[in-house]
Scaffold this motif. Structure first.
Motif, PDB file in Angstrom:
ATOM      1  N   PHE A 110     -36.917  40.365  21.293  1.00 49.11           N
ATOM      2  CA  PHE A 110     -35.840  39.730  21.196  1.00 49.11           C
ATOM      3  C   PHE A 110     -36.893  39.045  22.812  1.00 49.11           C
ATOM      4  N   LEU A 111     -36.815  37.572  21.906  1.00 52.93           N
ATOM      5  CA  LEU A 111     -37.400  36.767  22.605  1.00 52.93           C
ATOM      6  C   LEU A 111     -36.886  35.617  24.237  1.00 52.93           C
ATOM      7  N   ASP A 112     -34.807  35.034  23.391  1.00 49.29           N
ATOM      8  CA  ASP A 112     -34.367  34.187  24.070  1.00 49.29           C
ATOM      9  C   ASP A 112     -33.406  34.410  23.216  1.00 49.29           C
ATOM     10  N   GLU A 113     -32.449  33.817  23.383  1.00 46.18           N
ATOM     11  CA  GLU A 113     -30.767  34.089  23.106  1.00 46.18           C
ATOM     12  C   GLU A 113     -30.418  32.348  23.448  1.00 46.18           C
ATOM     13  N   GLN A 114     -29.513  31.428  22.902  1.00 47.24           N
ATOM     14  CA  GLN A 114     -29.235  30.038  23.292  1.00 47.24           C
ATOM     15  C   GLN A 114     -27.888  29.952  21.706  1.00 47.24           C
ATOM     16  N   THR A 115     -26.649  29.654  23.309  1.00 47.81           N
ATOM     17  CA  THR A 115     -25.066  29.718  23.109  1.00 47.81           C
ATOM     18  C   THR A 115     -25.500  28.314  22.296  1.00 47.81           C
ATOM     19  N   GLY A 116     -24.151  27.417  20.964  1.00 47.54           N
ATOM     20  CA  GLY A 116     -24.228  26.699  20.879  1.00 47.54           C
ATOM     21  C   GLY A 116     -22.534  26.798  21.151  1.00 47.54           C
ATOM     22  N   SER A 117     -22.896  25.405  20.928  1.00 44.59           N
ATOM     23  CA  SER A 117     -21.313  24.666  21.116  1.00 44.59           C
ATOM     24  C   SER A 117     -20.242  24.043  19.940  1.00 44.59           C
ATOM     25  N   ILE A 118     -19.250  23.862  20.388  1.00 40.96           N
ATOM     26  CA  ILE A 118     -18.957  22.902  17.825  1.00 40.96           C
ATOM     27  C   ILE A 118     -18.463  21.369  19.373  1.00 40.96           C
ATOM     28  N   GLY A 119     -19.855  20.489  18.929  1.00 38.49           N
ATOM     29  CA  GLY A 119     -18.851  19.603  18.693  1.00 38.49           C
ATOM     30  C   GLY A 119     -17.575  18.374  18.474  1.00 38.49           C
ATOM     31  N   ASP A 120     -17.815  17.302  19.269  1.00 38.35           N
ATOM     32  CA  ASP A 120     -16.776  15.840  18.309  1.00 38.35           C
ATOM     33  C   ASP A 120     -17.482  15.906  16.785  1.00 38.35           C
ATOM     34  N   PRO A 121     -16.961  16.059  15.572  1.00 37.45           N
ATOM     35  CA  PRO A 121     -17.667  15.720  13.897  1.00 37.45           C
ATOM     36  C   PRO A 121     -18.566  14.409  14.647  1.00 37.45           C
ATOM     37  N   ILE A 122     -19.620  14.027  13.828  1.00 37.67           N
ATOM     38  CA  ILE A 122     -21.102  13.414  13.892  1.00 37.67           C
ATOM     39  C   ILE A 122     -19.761  12.108  12.914  1.00 37.67           C
ATOM     40  N   GLU A 123     -19.557  10.728  13.819  1.00 37.82           N
ATOM     41  CA  GLU A 123     -19.275   9.445  12.835  1.00 37.82           C
ATOM     42  C   GLU A 123     -19.988   9.240  12.168  1.00 37.82           C
ATOM     43  N   GLY A 124     -20.396   8.318  11.121  1.00 37.06           N
ATOM     44  CA  GLY A 124     -20.396   6.400  11.174  1.00 37.06           C
ATOM     45  C   GLY A 124     -22.244   7.606  10.634  1.00 37.06           C
ATOM     46  N   ILE A 125     -23.016   8.289   9.673  1.00 35.28           N
ATOM     47  CA  ILE A 125     -24.087   8.476   9.043  1.00 35.28           C
ATOM     48  C   ILE A 125     -23.716   8.844   7.395  1.00 35.28           C
ATOM     49  N   ASP A 126     -24.269   7.448   6.741  1.00 37.57           N
ATOM     50  CA  ASP A 126     -24.525   7.121   5.552  1.00 37.57           C
ATOM     51  C   ASP A 126     -25.572   8.205   5.240  1.00 37.57           C
ATOM     52  N   GLY A 127     -25.263   8.106   3.716  1.00 38.54           N
ATOM     53  CA  GLY A 127     -26.721   9.598   3.048  1.00 38.54           C
ATOM     54  C   GLY A 127     -27.653   8.657   2.832  1.00 38.54           C
ATOM     55  N   GLN A 128     -29.050   9.143   2.919  1.00 36.39           N
ATOM     56  CA  GLN A 128     -30.431   8.759   2.433  1.00 36.39           C
ATOM     57  C   GLN A 128     -30.839   8.439   1.373  1.00 36.39           C
ATOM     58  N   TYR A 129     -31.010   7.498   0.634  1.00 41.30           N
ATOM     59  CA  TYR A 129     -31.449   7.045  -0.673  1.00 41.30           C
ATOM     60  C   TYR A 129     -32.483   6.452  -0.455  1.00 41.30           C
ATOM     61  N   TYR A 130     -32.867   6.104  -2.307  1.00 34.04           N
ATOM     62  CA  TYR A 130     -34.272   5.833  -2.817  1.00 34.04           C
ATOM     63  C   TYR A 130     -33.467   4.825  -4.197  1.00 34.04           C
ATOM     64  N   ASP A 131     -33.682   3.808  -4.097  1.00 35.73           N
ATOM     65  CA  ASP A 131     -33.868   3.286  -5.567  1.00 35.73           C
ATOM     66  C   ASP A 131     -34.966   2.666  -6.044  1.00 35.73           C
ATOM     67  N   GLU A 132     -35.346   3.424  -7.299  1.00 39.35           N
ATOM     68  CA  GLU A 132     -36.648   3.547  -8.482  1.00 39.35           C
ATOM     69  C   GLU A 132     -36.000   2.570  -9.472  1.00 39.35           C
ATOM     70  N   PHE A 133     -37.377   1.243  -9.891  1.00 37.07           N
ATOM     71  CA  PHE A 133     -37.558   0.856 -10.956  1.00 37.07           C
ATOM     72  C   PHE A 133     -38.918   1.260 -11.960  1.00 37.07           C
ATOM     73  N   THR A 134     -38.484   1.095 -13.191  1.00 39.40           N
ATOM     74  CA  THR A 134     -39.881   1.598 -14.057  1.00 39.40           C
ATOM     75  C   THR A 134     -40.144   0.506 -15.275  1.00 39.40           C
ATOM     76  N   LEU A 135     -41.323   0.239 -15.577  1.00 41.96           N
ATOM     77  CA  LEU A 135     -40.831  -0.385 -16.925  1.00 41.96           C
ATOM     78  C   LEU A 135     -42.506  -0.206 -17.855  1.00 41.96           C
ATOM     79  N   GLY A 136     -42.072   0.194 -18.508  1.00 40.04           N
ATOM     80  CA  GLY A 136     -43.242   0.290 -19.429  1.00 40.04           C
ATOM     81  C   GLY A 136     -43.077   0.479 -20.757  1.00 40.04           C
ATOM     82  N   TYR A 137     -44.637   0.479 -21.380  1.00 40.38           N
ATOM     83  CA  TYR A 137     -45.251   0.247 -23.003  1.00 40.38           C
ATOM     84  C   TYR A 137     -46.150   1.388 -23.248  1.00 40.38           C
TER      85      TYR A 137
END
Length: 395
Positions: A110-137
């Motif tokens: 064991f090299l290190d140990e870190q204690t995390g803490s519970i913070g406030d909820p993360i607000e105002g984040i939208d999901g990540q996305y992309y749009d794709e168009f295809t046209l073919g023959y």
């Protein structure tokens, strides 16, 4: 400890409006919630609506020629590294092993140990996305031959990244929006024209060839950073500090304007099959970096526009396979002797170069201290290899 919950629902249908026209419509919804150690919601993204639509229209004799097109929006869930860092409420233990822990997990150091803490909820984040168009023959050429021409346009709408706000507060958000409004919006745009040819001149022979002309531009490497080799999705170094986003919009690391691939096979009448795979690709863009000390540690800043410092050489590759079915077999059991010749000709072309031009900045803020290894190759194509194996299959 954090818990990641993903919810999905979708509906789709196909309508055959006429003998020649078919329409596809669909709608998908995805939601995500990340819970902290107490089971409280730390991050909630529930508005990920994804319309999908497409059509196929046959012209001339039925089953010979058709036009087709599609549109879709695609969301990507926020990765676990975000959950583990920003919504923890537990302990993180770092350990090393003298042996492979997958084989023997005993006696960790064991090299290190870190204690995390519970913070406030993360607000105002939208999901990540992309749009794709295809046209073919697509058109059948008679027999078992077929050609395909397809155009693709893909653009990123929003992304999720971590960053230092005012070079001090470490937050997660959508670059260009909300808490990260001072940062440039995440952009990535891909355009491609694909030409494909398939043929089966006989039951024993097949050939497939494809050529892609494309352009890939933007300021975002993707979930995993190609610049730093970061393995943590949504926590790359691309947007950590505002200074490193200057000149960052340009040709992406994997931009290859021309890619040609061909493969084929031939089966003899006495159990031997021969196959070949070949490719030729344009080189990838090079950038010019300077090392910058920031609140996030050492980072790479673009000295000039991303991807404008030249290209790596074009590369080709050829691999061959010989497979012989051994004469003894019983029911569904068979055995094959396989010989692979990989990277025939041993091209060993350089595929990556040191792009760090300056090791720091002077007192006036100008790039300084040139790197003596700048422009030196540090990765090459793999050498030629020969592989011989016996493949035995049974139910």
């Amino acid at each position: 400890k954090s818990t990641n919950r993903i919810f999905s629902a979708f509906a789709q249908d196909t309508w055959r409006l006429t003998e020649r026209l078919r329409l596809n419509l669909g709608l998908r919804w995805d939601g995500q919630r990340i819970l902290d150690s107490n089971g409280e919601v730390g991050l909630s993204i529930l508005d990920q609506w994804q319309p999908r639509m497409g059509f196929t229209y046959q012209v001339g004799p039925l089953g010979v020629r058709k036009f087709f097109g599609n549109y879709g929006r695609f969301y990507q869930e926020v990765g676990s590294p975000v959950a583990n860092y920003f919504v923890p409420g537990g302990n993180s233990v770092f350990a090393v092993y003298d042996q492979d822990p997958r084989v023997d997990p005993s006696d960790p150091i064991f090299l290190d140990e870190q204690t995390g803490s519970i913070g406030d909820p993360i607000e105002g984040i939208d999901g990540q996305y992309y749009d794709e168009f295809t046209l073919g023959y697509e058109q059948a050429l008679g027999g078992s031959s077929k050609i395909l021409v397809r155009g693709t346009y893909r653009t990123m709408g929003k992304g999720v990244e971590d960053a230092y706000v005012d070079d001090s507060e470490y937050v997660i958000g959508n670059p260009g929006f909300g808490r990260l409004a001072e940062f440039p919006k995440i952009e990535r745009e891909y355009q491609a024209l694909e030409l494909t040819f398939k043929t089966r001149p006989s039951p024993r022979t097949g050939v497939f060839a494809t050529y892609v002309l494309s352009r890939n531009r933007g300021n975002y490497s993707g979930l995993l950073s190609t610049t730093y080799g970061s393995p943590f999705p949504n926590r790359t170094e691309d947007f950590d500090i505002l200074a490193t986003t200057i000149n960052s919009n340009g040709l992406m690391t994997n931009d290859r304007p021309h890619v040609l691939k061909i493969y084929g096979w031939y089966t003899t009448g006495f159990g031997l099959t021969f196959g070949a795979t070949g490719s030729w690709m344009s080189g990838t863009p090079l950038s010019e970096y300077a090392q910058l000390q920031t609140a996030a540690g050492l980072r790479l800043a673009y000295v000039s526009t991303r991807g404008d410092a030249g290209r790596t050489p074009s590369v080709y590759d050829l691999s061959l396979r010989f497979a012989y079915e051994l004469p003894f077999r019983s029911g569904d059991t068979d055995a094959r002797l396989i010989l692979d010749l990989l990277h025939v000709g041993n091209p060993r072309e350089a595929v990556r170069f040191d792009q760090l031009h300056y090791l720091g900045y002077d007192e006036e803020g100008n790039p300084a201290y040139p790197n003596p290894n700048y422009g030196v190759a540090n990765y090459w194509q793999p050498p030629m290899m020969v592989r011989l194996c016996l493949l035995y299959t049974s139910p």
